[in-house]
Scaffold this active site. Structure first.
Site, PDB file in Angstrom:
ATOM      1  N   PRO A 161       0.788  -1.229   0.000  1.00 23.87           N
ATOM      2  CA  PRO A 161       0.000   0.000   0.000  1.00 23.87           C
ATOM      3  C   PRO A 161       0.825   1.287   0.000  1.00 23.87           C
ATOM      4  CG  PRO A 161      -0.138  -1.097   2.132  1.00 23.87           C
ATOM      5  CD  PRO A 161       0.526  -2.060   1.185  1.00 23.87           C
ATOM      6  N   ASN A 162       0.333   2.241  -0.747  1.00 29.16           N
ATOM      7  CA  ASN A 162       0.872   3.606  -0.840  1.00 29.16           C
ATOM      8  C   ASN A 162       2.176   3.711  -1.634  1.00 29.16           C
ATOM      9  OD1 ASN A 162      -1.215   4.866   0.743  1.00 29.16           O
ATOM     10  ND2 ASN A 162      -0.306   3.848   2.517  1.00 29.16           N
ATOM     11  N   ARG A 211       5.377  11.234  -1.997  1.00 28.35           N
ATOM     12  CA  ARG A 211       5.026  10.893  -0.634  1.00 28.35           C
ATOM     13  C   ARG A 211       6.247  11.013   0.278  1.00 28.35           C
ATOM     14  NH1 ARG A 211       4.908   4.597   1.229  1.00 28.35           N
ATOM     15  NH2 ARG A 211       4.048   5.052   3.260  1.00 28.35           N
ATOM     16  N   TYR A 246      11.436   8.766   1.735  1.00 27.34           N
ATOM     17  CA  TYR A 246      11.529   7.831   0.609  1.00 27.34           C
ATOM     18  C   TYR A 246      12.258   8.399  -0.610  1.00 27.34           C
ATOM     19  CZ  TYR A 246       8.118   5.432   3.473  1.00 27.34           C
ATOM     20  OH  TYR A 246       7.489   4.816   4.526  1.00 27.34           O
ATOM     21  N   ASN A 304       7.533  -5.824  -0.851  1.00 29.98           N
ATOM     22  CA  ASN A 304       7.552  -4.715   0.100  1.00 29.98           C
ATOM     23  C   ASN A 304       6.130  -4.618   0.641  1.00 29.98           C
ATOM     24  OD1 ASN A 304       7.586  -2.397   1.568  1.00 29.98           O
ATOM     25  ND2 ASN A 304       8.687  -1.171   0.047  1.00 29.98           N
ATOM     26  N   ALA A 333       3.007  -0.798   4.915  1.00 33.17           N
ATOM     27  CA  ALA A 333       2.434  -0.728   6.270  1.00 33.17           C
ATOM     28  C   ALA A 333       1.959  -2.100   6.766  1.00 33.17           C
ATOM     29  CB  ALA A 333       1.287   0.265   6.286  1.00 33.17           C
ATOM     30  N   HIS A 370       3.836  -4.465   9.370  1.00 31.95           N
ATOM     31  CA  HIS A 370       3.759  -4.343  10.827  1.00 31.95           C
ATOM     32  C   HIS A 370       2.432  -4.847  11.393  1.00 31.95           C
ATOM     33  CE1 HIS A 370       7.086  -1.870   9.617  1.00 31.95           C
ATOM     34  NE2 HIS A 370       6.291  -1.016   9.003  1.00 31.95           N
ATOM     35  N   ASP A 418       0.877 -15.419   6.928  1.00 32.81           N
ATOM     36  CA  ASP A 418       0.397 -16.800   6.768  1.00 32.81           C
ATOM     37  C   ASP A 418       0.434 -17.238   5.305  1.00 32.81           C
ATOM     38  OD1 ASP A 418       0.010 -17.032   9.470  1.00 32.81           O
ATOM     39  OD2 ASP A 418      -2.177 -16.943   9.404  1.00 32.81           O
ATOM     40  N   GLU A 441      11.921  -9.963   1.770  1.00 34.38           N
ATOM     41  CA  GLU A 441      11.199  -8.761   2.205  1.00 34.38           C
ATOM     42  C   GLU A 441      12.078  -7.541   1.939  1.00 34.38           C
ATOM     43  OE1 GLU A 441      10.073  -8.941   6.348  1.00 34.38           O
ATOM     44  OE2 GLU A 441       9.838  -6.777   6.447  1.00 34.38           O
ATOM     45  N   HIS A 493      12.446  -3.102   2.025  1.00 38.78           N
ATOM     46  CA  HIS A 493      11.982  -1.766   2.432  1.00 38.78           C
ATOM     47  C   HIS A 493      12.939  -0.716   1.909  1.00 38.78           C
ATOM     48  CE1 HIS A 493       9.042  -3.557   5.078  1.00 38.78           C
ATOM     49  NE2 HIS A 493       9.989  -4.373   5.479  1.00 38.78           N
ATOM     50  N   LEU A 494      12.367   0.377   1.431  1.00 37.24           N
ATOM     51  CA  LEU A 494      13.196   1.506   0.986  1.00 37.24           C
ATOM     52  C   LEU A 494      13.902   2.143   2.177  1.00 37.24           C
ATOM     53  CD1 LEU A 494      10.286   2.794  -1.143  1.00 37.24           C
ATOM     54  CD2 LEU A 494      12.530   2.476  -2.160  1.00 37.24           C
ATOM     55  N   SER A 495      13.147   2.382   3.242  1.00 40.08           N
ATOM     56  CA  SER A 495      13.708   3.041   4.425  1.00 40.08           C
ATOM     57  C   SER A 495      14.238   1.992   5.392  1.00 40.08           C
ATOM     58  CB  SER A 495      12.618   3.888   5.101  1.00 40.08           C
ATOM     59  OG  SER A 495      11.571   3.057   5.581  1.00 40.08           O
ATOM     60  N   ARG A 522      13.316   4.084  12.446  1.00 34.91           N
ATOM     61  CA  ARG A 522      12.115   4.921  12.410  1.00 34.91           C
ATOM     62  C   ARG A 522      11.263   4.689  13.673  1.00 34.91           C
ATOM     63  NH1 ARG A 522       9.323   4.484   6.739  1.00 34.91           N
ATOM     64  NH2 ARG A 522       8.246   6.308   7.599  1.00 34.91           N
ATOM     65  N   ARG A 554       7.372   0.499  13.675  1.00 34.80           N
ATOM     66  CA  ARG A 554       7.913  -0.070  12.423  1.00 34.80           C
ATOM     67  C   ARG A 554       9.042  -1.076  12.681  1.00 34.80           C
ATOM     68  NH1 ARG A 554       5.594   3.360   8.424  1.00 34.80           N
ATOM     69  NH2 ARG A 554       5.304   5.430   9.261  1.00 34.80           N
TER      70      ARG A 554
HETATM   71  C1  DQA Z   1       8.181   0.818   3.888  1.00 34.08           C
HETATM   72  C2  DQA Z   1       8.288   1.009   5.401  1.00 34.08           C
HETATM   73  C3  DQA Z   1       6.940   0.854   6.061  1.00 34.08           C
HETATM   74  O1  DQA Z   1       7.051   1.050   7.470  1.00 34.08           O
HETATM   75  C4  DQA Z   1       5.953   1.883   5.514  1.00 34.08           C
HETATM   76  O2  DQA Z   1       4.674   1.675   6.068  1.00 34.08           O
HETATM   77  C5  DQA Z   1       5.917   1.916   4.031  1.00 34.08           C
HETATM   78  C6  DQA Z   1       7.139   1.732   3.261  1.00 34.08           C
HETATM   79  C7  DQA Z   1       9.523   1.083   3.169  1.00 34.08           C
HETATM   80  O3  DQA Z   1       9.649   0.665   2.023  1.00 34.08           O
HETATM   81  O4  DQA Z   1      10.414   1.721   3.731  1.00 34.08           O
HETATM   82  O5  DQA Z   1       4.870   2.185   3.435  1.00 34.08           O
HETATM   83  O6  DQA Z   1       7.824  -0.532   3.635  1.00 34.08           O
END
Ligand code: DQA
Length: 145
Positions: free
Chosen positions: A10-11, A18, A23, A74, A77, A80, A87, A98, A100-102, A107, A111
């Site tokens: 998501p997002n 954003r 990011y 990725n 959100a 978490h 599952d 898995e 993550h950009l950040s 953080r 997270r």
């Molecule tokens: C994220 C880190 C997550 O905590 C956050 O909710 C995101 C992006 C990352 O790629 O850093 O939407 O997955």
């Protein structure tokens, strides 16, 4: 030909607009383009999907069995919060990386916990667009095994 499924949660469709301080300016299209170039050089076919819906992500993972050799996800959100995505990853037993950009550990405290990490082969976190390229490299290695 290896087949790898890349899932953006998501997002992530909003990247580039954003929270630029977290990011950066990179867009999802730029990430996907870089992934495709890397995949092409490694004889790998990529399917790339972005979804804002937990159930849709669960469905994609569930249908991946027998079709994909590895998954890069990725979960954003949902990392978490989602027992359902965890599952699904556990159920299909396809090597999953898995990403993550950040750096999620640098953080907010909420997270710092990933529900996905215990069922993933590993996690790449904190390198921006490069996180995805590292994750793809790891996934290709896993897919070849
Ligand atoms: C994220 C880190 C997550 O905590 C956050 O909710 C995101 C992006 C990352 O790629 O850093 O939407 O997955």
């Amino acid at each position: 030909m290896l087949k790898i499924l890349v899932i953006h949660g998501p997002n992530l469709n909003l990247l580039g607009k954003r929270e630029l301080n977290v990011y950066g300016k990179v867009t999802i299209n730029e990430i996907n383009k870089a992934l495709k170039i890397k995949a092409k050089g490694s004889n790998t076919d990529l399917e790339i999907v972005q979804s804002n819906h937990e159930g849709e992500i669960v469905g994609l993972i569930g249908k991946a069995k027998g079709k994909f050799d590895a998954i890069v996800i990725n979960p954003a959100a949902y990392t978490h919060t989602s027992v359902a995505i965890r599952d699904a990853v556990s159920a299909v037993d396809i090597p999953t990386v898995e990403v993550h950009l950040s750096n999620i550990y640098a953080r907010e405290e909420f997270r710092h916990t990933s529900l996905i990490a215990p069922v993933a082969k590993g996690q790449v976190s904190g390198f921006g667009k490069e996180s995805y390229l590292l994750a793809l490299e790891a996934a290709i290695g896993l897919a070849k095994k």
